[in-house]
Design an enzyme around this catalytic site. Structure first.
Site, PDB file in Angstrom:
ATOM      1  N   HIS A  21     -65.467  23.999   6.984  1.00  0.00           N
ATOM      2  CA  HIS A  21     -65.799  22.561   6.973  1.00  0.00           C
ATOM      3  C   HIS A  21     -65.353  21.879   8.269  1.00  0.00           C
ATOM      4  O   HIS A  21     -64.783  20.780   8.252  1.00  0.00           O
ATOM      5  CB  HIS A  21     -65.189  21.858   5.756  1.00  0.00           C
ATOM      6  CG  HIS A  21     -65.684  22.378   4.445  1.00  0.00           C
ATOM      7  ND1 HIS A  21     -66.995  22.260   4.065  1.00  0.00           N
ATOM      8  CD2 HIS A  21     -65.051  23.040   3.448  1.00  0.00           C
ATOM      9  CE1 HIS A  21     -67.157  22.817   2.877  1.00  0.00           C
ATOM     10  NE2 HIS A  21     -65.998  23.311   2.482  1.00  0.00           N
ATOM     11  N   SER A  52     -67.461  21.444  -2.569  1.00  0.00           N
ATOM     12  CA  SER A  52     -67.771  22.534  -1.647  1.00  0.00           C
ATOM     13  C   SER A  52     -68.704  23.549  -2.313  1.00  0.00           C
ATOM     14  O   SER A  52     -69.840  23.232  -2.629  1.00  0.00           O
ATOM     15  CB  SER A  52     -66.476  23.182  -1.153  1.00  0.00           C
ATOM     16  OG  SER A  52     -66.748  24.078  -0.083  1.00  0.00           O
TER      17      SER A  52
END
Length: 774
Positions: free
Chosen positions: A193, A87
């Site tokens: 996400h 990430s």
């Protein structure tokens, strides 16, 4: 092999990085200026208890991860073979790979954190104990389609994301499943996400429009695809990362499948180290087939993954190893060159005048993993702009293209206007053609793409591939920009002092193309003598100036068969450039009549004629002569220009012949027409200088002959000017009896791939034959 992995949000803690801030004071100061607060105070003391908030967490983690990496490089003096980040950590991976400097990465992360912190109403939960398919089956069965899979951290640890009420609704459902060991709500305000971050993604995409990224020095694994990045993937992947799943399990499996690889976590905590243990025990390596391996690494492979390929690039392999290597179309040429331009193949379709190398041709090449240059010579700025718009619409971000940049000694202002156009559209690869020296426009183009990374290495975003056919011109392009031109640009405020300093440390051109017996501007060079001489000169220049990046040398001219291409690679070419053979394809921007003429030519059917754009200088181009009068007539005009100082000095019979047979118009009518195209100042000069006036009128014929050929004007067929080298004649002979004998079946990408495939086969066969004599 070694892979560095960078952790993301969740690994932060008060006191992190305390041993780093004093070691990198300049970067810490830069961070403070960008963020508007003390990054050191936030990480070490967290006086306002903000470290746990997304808009503060992300810049803090990025900074500490980056400083950890820089200290690692400083202490160990080693470079990993791959990098990946979870990430937020992906920004550190891209920084480590050279995609951007520390400051640029921090600005991106700051904006990302700001946008993500503004997301509300969302929730996330970690589920431990179930596999991805089992979770998806439950979501489907319980009609929880509002929930997305956010993070695939390891096979048995998966994070879901969605509106908070649905994440809460799912809690008892999953906890009742006997396979679930833990259902843990995460302390977040948004559905990260997931599809619910779409608006944040759009705003982030708009923010990134002002950023440009540099070549990747190390392969970077992408969260969204679990596959290696290409340079042109950066913007789209970072936007997608906000709304798509983090494919961490598959990322690690992909790297494991490449062979013996060691992972090292760079940054705070050991979160990823723990996940790695689970992935190794619960999942299998993802082993690629040869075709898929080529797909991902033909243009981006780290030199460490393939030891034989690395040795071949450095020229260190033993003869017995060479004999065991099978050459393929994708392994021909320099891997470093292909990485620099994000190509799968070391193959370029060179520019051809007035858009003969058309926008359609450029798009075909880009989609096939090769590089094509638009032929902008003779086109207006509006025509060039229209072509750029078309190309940028048709090609994806990860597909490469370039623009030609033609020397215009009579009109340096146009050079500047073209460069301004290229700046406006973000054109970062140009092919410099027909230059006899370096000009201000080229230097300005190069300067505006320079930056110095945190390691002090100068990196160039705007890349120049210069076509040369003379050693002294090659030397000029492989030297730093001339001081007088740099000083002039600096005094005019066109470049900055920092850019002027950097220009002293790098060559004008990133790479060179040695142009021998071609259809373009050439000095009748022979590849067998010119290419080795330029390669030797390149090595001398690299040693003289201690450049940090290699200047690659390519070969052009005479390449119409696999044997010719193979000879170029054996001589040492890092890449090859074709031209003439592309002119007789469906995508070529010329008339059907010209293509039919070209299809019939053989190797002896060309001649040299004056170059219309450099008529006064006596420069030559190679043209088709079979069935055409142009070469003889063009040479006649140049001879008359050299012999006489005005048209009036030429005898009456010759003047009549030129006007009636060549021009089909009077000199006077042509001159009147030229007044519409030349400036008042130029016309006034011509009125005072009869020889200049003669040159202008004679040069009209070159424009007329080229325009007639492109348009397919049947009445002017004998005067067609068709730039072409004998390579096409050889190609026609090679294609006899195949479907490619007809130009209607020749597509520029298909014949390029055929050329490379057959070149690899030819070289393999020749090496096997040579081996038999050992």
């Amino acid at each position: 092999m070694k892979a560095y992995v960078f952790p993301g949000q969740g690994s932060q803690y008060k006191g992190m990085g305390k041993e780093l801030f004093e070691e990198f004071p300049e970067l810490v100061l830069s961070a403070d200026k960008i963020l508007g607060y003390s990054i050191k105070a936030l990480c070490l003391d967290d006086p306002d208890s903000k470290l746990g908030f997304t808009n503060y967490t992300q810049p803090a983690l990025y900074t500490v991860n980056a400083l950890t990496y820089l200290k690692k490089c400083k202490d160990s003096n080693e470079t990993p073979d791959f990098v990946a980040g979870h990430s937020l950590g992906e920004y550190n991976a891209l920084h480590a790979a050279g995609a951007f400097d520390f400051e640029t990465g921090l600005r991106l992360v700051q904006k990302r954190g700001e946008l993500m912190s503004q997301a509300t109403g969302g929730g996330m939960a970690a589920i431990i104990g179930l596999k991805e398919k089992e979770i998806r089956d439950i979501l489907l069965k319980e009609r929880l389609e509002q929930i997305d899979i956010a993070n695939l951290n390891c096979p048995s640890q998966i994070v879901i994301s969605g509106p908070k009420e649905y994440i809460l609704q799912a809690k008892p459902i999953f906890e009742s499943n006997p396979g679930v060991k833990l259902y843990s709500m995460l302390n977040v305000s948004g559905a990260f996400h997931s599809r619910y971050m779409k608006e944040s993604g759009k705003l982030f995409e708009q923010f990134m429009d002002s950023f440009a990224f540099d070549s990747l020095k190390i392969p970077v694994m992408a969260n969204v695809s679990a596959r290696p990045y290409k340079l042109t993937d950066i913007k789209s992947n970072l936007v997608k990362q906000i709304t798509h799943s983090v494919q961490w399990t598959e990322t690690i499996c992909f790297l494991m499948g490449l062979g013996d690889i060691t992972f090292e976590e760079i940054g705070m905590g050991k979160t990823l180290t723990g996940l790695l243990r689970y992935i190794k025990s619960e999942a299998q390596p993802l082993v690629l087939g040869a075709k898929e391996y080529d797909m991902y690494f033909a243009g981006t492979v780290a030199e460490g993954q393939n030891k034989e390929a690395k040795a071949a690039e450095q020229g260190l392999e033993k003869a017995d190893k060479m004999q065991s290597i099978e050459i393929t179309d994708a392994t021909l040429g320099s891997e470093a060159f292909k990485r620099r331009y994000h190509l799968r193949y070391a193959y370029i379709a060179g520019a051809m005048y007035r858009g003969v190398s058309s926008k359609e041709l450029v798009v075909k090449m880009g989609k096939a993993g090769m590089l094509g240059f638009l032929g902008m010579g003779g086109l207006s700025l509006s025509e060039i702009e229209e072509a750029i718009n078309y190309i940028q619409r048709e090609l994806n971000h990860d597909q490469t293209y370039g623009m030609n940049f033609l020397y215009d000694p009579a009109n340096p202002e146009k050079e500047e206007r073209v460069i301004d156009l290229y700046f406006r559209y973000g054109i970062n690869i140009i092919e410099a053609s027909a230059f006899m020296g370096v000009t201000s426009a080229l230097i300005r183009y190069k300067a505006k793409g320079l930056r110095r990374n945190e390691r002090g290495i100068i990196e160039s975003n705007n890349k120049i591939i210069a076509k040369i056919s003379r050693p002294e011109v090659a030397e000029a392009f492989m030297s730093p920009a001339p001081k007088r031109l740099v000083d002039k640009l600096l005094s005019e405020g066109k470049i900055t002092e920092e850019e002027a300093i950097m220009l002293k440390e790098i060559p004008v051109a990133n790479d060179l193309c040695v142009e021998a017996d071609s259809g373009g501007h050439t000095d009748c060079g022979v590849s067998y003598t010119l290419l080795p001489a330029i390669l030797k000169l390149r090595n001398d220049m690299m040693e003289k100036f201690k450049y940090s990046e290699k200047v690659h040398i390519g070969a052009a001219g005479g390449i119409g068969t696999p044997e010719a291409a193979g000879a170029s690679f054996v001589l040492g070419a890092d890449f090859i450039v074709t031209g003439s053979i592309n002119q007789c394809t469906v995508e070529a921007g010329t008339s059907t009549i010209v293509k039919e003429l070209l299809q019939q030519m053989n190797v002896q059917d060309t001649d040299y004629a004056p170059a219309g754009d450099m008529f006064e200088f006596g420069a030559k181009v190679q043209v088709l002569k079979k069935g055409l009068f142009f070469p003889a007539r063009a040479n006649k005009l140049y001879d008359l220009y050299r012999q006489f100082n005005s048209i009036e000095e030429i005898d009456h019979k010759t003047r009549t012949q030129i006007q009636e047979k060549y021009f089909k118009r009077s000199f006077e009518s042509i001159y009147e027409e030229l007044k519409n195209y030349y400036s008042t100042e130029e016309i006034m000069k011509a009125d005072k200088n009869p020889k200049q006036k003669m040159a202008m009128i004679f040069k009209w014929y070159f424009h007329y002959s080229s325009k007639s050929a492109l348009a397919g004007d049947i009445d002017s067929k004998v005067d067609y000017q068709v730039h072409c080298g004998p390579a096409l004649g050889a190609f026609n002979q090679w294609m006899k009896g195949t479907i490619y004998e007809s130009w209607q079946n020749r597509h520029v990408d298909e014949i390029a791939l055929l050329m490379l495939k057959e070149t690899a086969s030819f070289l393999n066969n020749r090496f096997q034959l040579m081996k038999a004599f050992i």
